[in-house]
Design a protein around this motif. Sequence first.
Motif, short mmCIF file in Angstrom:
data_model
loop_
_atom_site.label_atom_id
_atom_site.label_comp_id
_atom_site.label_asym_id
_atom_site.label_seq_id
_atom_site.Cartn_x
_atom_site.Cartn_y
_atom_site.Cartn_z
N TRP A 1 0.83 -1.20 0.00
CA TRP A 1 0.00 0.00 0.00
C TRP A 1 0.87 1.26 0.00
CZ3 TRP A 1 -4.60 2.00 -0.86
CH2 TRP A 1 -4.96 3.22 -0.28
N MET B 1 -6.94 -3.23 1.91
CA MET B 1 -6.30 -2.78 3.15
C MET B 1 -7.30 -2.82 4.30
SD MET B 1 -3.30 -2.31 1.98
CE MET B 1 -3.61 -3.37 0.54
N TYR C 1 -0.36 3.19 -3.39
CA TYR C 1 -1.61 3.94 -3.31
C TYR C 1 -1.60 5.23 -4.13
CZ TYR C 1 0.20 7.66 -0.31
OH TYR C 1 0.90 8.74 0.17
#
Length: 335
Positions: A156, A207, A160
Amino acid sequence: MNNDTTYPDALKPQSRVGQAGSPTAASELLDVALRPGASYAQVTVALEALLALTSKGLAGDEASYAQYQSLLLDLHIPGEPRTEPTRRWMASQIYQVEDQFAPALADFTALPVDQFRKRVDAEIAERSRVKHPMSAYLFEGTPSVEDVRFFLEHHWTRSYNFYSLLAELAFRFEAIEDASVFYRNLYGEAGAEAPDRSHPALLSHLMTYFDIPLRVDFPALDPLEKAYLNNRIRCVRHTDVAWGLALLYAVESVSCVNHRRIYELLQRLDVPEEPSEFHRLHGTQDEIDTEEMWELIAKFAPDATFQHKFMQSLTRHFEINRAYFDMLWKKMQQQ
């Protein structure tokens, strides 16, 4: 600084050491330089300390390396809007020092464009993170849920805001037909006509499923993870597009394989389809983006200087990528 962090020789190029820089002094000076009303003299004094710290860190001093990467990330991540021009300018000056430590490529020779692609693709295939021991453990072994969660948390951190890299590199191109390669990719990243289908939104579902915070704690990141993030931003902001093209091509060209492996891993863990959708989609569609990007690269590739800088960027990316994944693998094993 994490005492378990190791810095491979590849991340310690031998070159001249700049003026001695104190990590503490550089941090304090930068804090002053970014306050409202800071004078030009305060900004330049802070910059001189940062450049000295950067030279010292790239020459092999671990404490200086960790601190310069931390301060550079402070300049890179979004902050007070009024300091944005100052932060970008200071970061650009650090890039010039980093250029002095670029891989030498002693055996480099320019090639015809078709052979150049074969060289590039062979280099990427040989040094892909898919071959890393951590990847082998995750994708071919029987990792625990805790290990998968640890991997996804860092996944992540580096994934992201991938859309911002596309946007930065698009601005480097004067011709709209060149920039459009990244705008088309960016359109897909943003979810096309459905923002709730943007790629960061889709990935955030995974997530949430694993109870991973969406807000990244940047100061807490390991210096090698900061170096990885910094290098990506540096490359796409570099005034020579060879650096950014190499970085994004290296990422995109292995994207399908990486995401397919992650999707298969999630399937083995019985993760539902909704949180797995990001990786299911990316297991196929990035091949189109890769081919469009290579067509753009091929326009510049006949130039020997472009090829040289492209390979410098590729080499540097893999040096940092390997050190970063080695660090993650070590920490995963210590859990």
